[in-house]
Scaffold this motif. Structure first.
Motif, PDB file in Angstrom:
ATOM      1  N   LEU A   1      80.674  81.182  -5.635  1.00 41.45           N
ATOM      2  CA  LEU A   1      79.892  80.570  -4.562  1.00 41.45           C
ATOM      3  C   LEU A   1      79.234  81.658  -3.738  1.00 41.45           C
ATOM      4  O   LEU A   1      79.795  82.745  -3.581  1.00 41.45           O
ATOM      5  CB  LEU A   1      80.806  79.729  -3.652  1.00 41.45           C
ATOM      6  CG  LEU A   1      81.629  78.642  -4.344  1.00 41.45           C
ATOM      7  CD1 LEU A   1      82.694  78.117  -3.411  1.00 41.45           C
ATOM      8  CD2 LEU A   1      80.716  77.524  -4.805  1.00 41.45           C
ATOM      9  N   PRO A   2      78.073  81.389  -3.157  1.00 36.34           N
ATOM     10  CA  PRO A   2      77.433  82.399  -2.295  1.00 36.34           C
ATOM     11  C   PRO A   2      78.360  82.797  -1.146  1.00 36.34           C
ATOM     12  O   PRO A   2      78.940  81.935  -0.481  1.00 36.34           O
ATOM     13  CB  PRO A   2      76.191  81.680  -1.773  1.00 36.34           C
ATOM     14  CG  PRO A   2      75.937  80.575  -2.741  1.00 36.34           C
ATOM     15  CD  PRO A   2      77.290  80.182  -3.273  1.00 36.34           C
ATOM     16  N   GLY A   3      78.545  84.086  -0.958  1.00 31.84           N
ATOM     17  CA  GLY A   3      79.377  84.574   0.132  1.00 31.84           C
ATOM     18  C   GLY A   3      80.863  84.451  -0.128  1.00 31.84           C
ATOM     19  O   GLY A   3      81.683  84.641   0.779  1.00 31.84           O
ATOM     20  N   HIS A   4      81.252  84.128  -1.341  1.00 23.91           N
ATOM     21  CA  HIS A   4      82.660  83.928  -1.667  1.00 23.91           C
ATOM     22  C   HIS A   4      82.958  84.657  -2.964  1.00 23.91           C
ATOM     23  O   HIS A   4      82.388  84.345  -4.006  1.00 23.91           O
ATOM     24  CB  HIS A   4      82.952  82.433  -1.830  1.00 23.91           C
ATOM     25  CG  HIS A   4      84.393  82.105  -2.002  1.00 23.91           C
ATOM     26  ND1 HIS A   4      85.038  82.182  -3.208  1.00 23.91           N
ATOM     27  CD2 HIS A   4      85.315  81.693  -1.116  1.00 23.91           C
ATOM     28  CE1 HIS A   4      86.300  81.827  -3.060  1.00 23.91           C
ATOM     29  NE2 HIS A   4      86.494  81.515  -1.811  1.00 23.91           N
ATOM     30  N   ALA A   5      83.849  85.617  -2.903  1.00 22.33           N
ATOM     31  CA  ALA A   5      84.199  86.376  -4.100  1.00 22.33           C
ATOM     32  C   ALA A   5      85.017  85.520  -5.053  1.00 22.33           C
ATOM     33  O   ALA A   5      85.724  84.611  -4.634  1.00 22.33           O
ATOM     34  CB  ALA A   5      84.999  87.617  -3.706  1.00 22.33           C
ATOM     35  N   VAL A   6      84.914  85.821  -6.322  1.00 25.19           N
ATOM     36  CA  VAL A   6      85.735  85.144  -7.319  1.00 25.19           C
ATOM     37  C   VAL A   6      87.169  85.618  -7.131  1.00 25.19           C
ATOM     38  O   VAL A   6      87.433  86.783  -6.872  1.00 25.19           O
ATOM     39  CB  VAL A   6      85.238  85.473  -8.745  1.00 25.19           C
ATOM     40  CG1 VAL A   6      86.170  84.905  -9.786  1.00 25.19           C
ATOM     41  CG2 VAL A   6      83.835  84.922  -8.944  1.00 25.19           C
ATOM     42  N   GLY A   7      88.096  84.709  -7.250  1.00 27.52           N
ATOM     43  CA  GLY A   7      89.505  85.051  -7.092  1.00 27.52           C
ATOM     44  C   GLY A   7      90.026  84.642  -5.729  1.00 27.52           C
ATOM     45  O   GLY A   7      89.280  84.167  -4.873  1.00 27.52           O
ATOM     46  N   ILE A   8      91.313  84.813  -5.553  1.00 24.82           N
ATOM     47  CA  ILE A   8      91.976  84.504  -4.281  1.00 24.82           C
ATOM     48  C   ILE A   8      92.679  85.779  -3.827  1.00 24.82           C
ATOM     49  O   ILE A   8      93.605  86.247  -4.495  1.00 24.82           O
ATOM     50  CB  ILE A   8      92.983  83.354  -4.432  1.00 24.82           C
ATOM     51  CG1 ILE A   8      92.260  82.099  -4.943  1.00 24.82           C
ATOM     52  CG2 ILE A   8      93.691  83.073  -3.112  1.00 24.82           C
ATOM     53  CD1 ILE A   8      93.180  81.006  -5.418  1.00 24.82           C
ATOM     54  N   PRO A   9      92.244  86.346  -2.702  1.00 20.11           N
ATOM     55  CA  PRO A   9      92.880  87.582  -2.225  1.00 20.11           C
ATOM     56  C   PRO A   9      94.369  87.373  -1.961  1.00 20.11           C
ATOM     57  O   PRO A   9      94.817  86.257  -1.662  1.00 20.11           O
ATOM     58  CB  PRO A   9      92.141  87.887  -0.922  1.00 20.11           C
ATOM     59  CG  PRO A   9      90.856  87.136  -1.023  1.00 20.11           C
ATOM     60  CD  PRO A   9      91.151  85.925  -1.841  1.00 20.11           C
TER      61      PRO A   9
END
Length: 88
Positions: free
Chosen positions: A49-57
Motif C-alpha cells: 500500500l502507498p506509505g506502508h512497507a510490506v511486512g509487519i515490523p
C-alpha cells in the motif's frame, strides 16, 4: 501515563477479553484483541500500500477486534481527541 479504560467486549467470556483503552497523555488508542490466524497475518503482511512497507515490523502487531466494539472504539477516539484539544 494516563490510561483510561473505555470498555471490554460485551460478549466476553472468562478467558477472552478484547479491550479498549485511551492513552490520554500520548493521544493514542490502546487495543487488546485476538491474534489473527497465521493466514490472515500473512495476508496483511503481504499487502503493498502507498506509505506502508510490506511486512509487519517487530514493534507492531495485527489484532482482531469484533465489530460489536465499534461504539467502544468511537468512545476511545472521542476521549483521545478531547485530551488532545486541551493542549496549548
Amino acid at each position: 501515563m494516563s490510561i483510561l479504560f473505555v470498555g471490554i467486549d460485551p460478549n466476553t467470556g472468562d478467558h477472552e477479553s478484547p479491550t479498549v483503552w485511551a492513552d490520554l497523555e500520548n493521544h493514542e488508542l490502546v487495543l487488546q484483541g485476538w491474534k489473527p490466524s497465521p493466514e490472515l497475518e500473512a495476508e496483511c503482511a503481504a499487502l503493498e500500500l502507498p506509505g506502508h512497507a510490506v511486512g509487519i515490523p517487530d514493534t507492531e502487531a495485527v489484532i482482531r477486534i469484533p465489530a460489536r466494539m465499534v461504539d467502544t472504539i468511537r468512545e476511545a477516539c472521542d476521549a483521545v481527541e478531547r485530551a488532545a484539544a486541551k493542549l496549548p
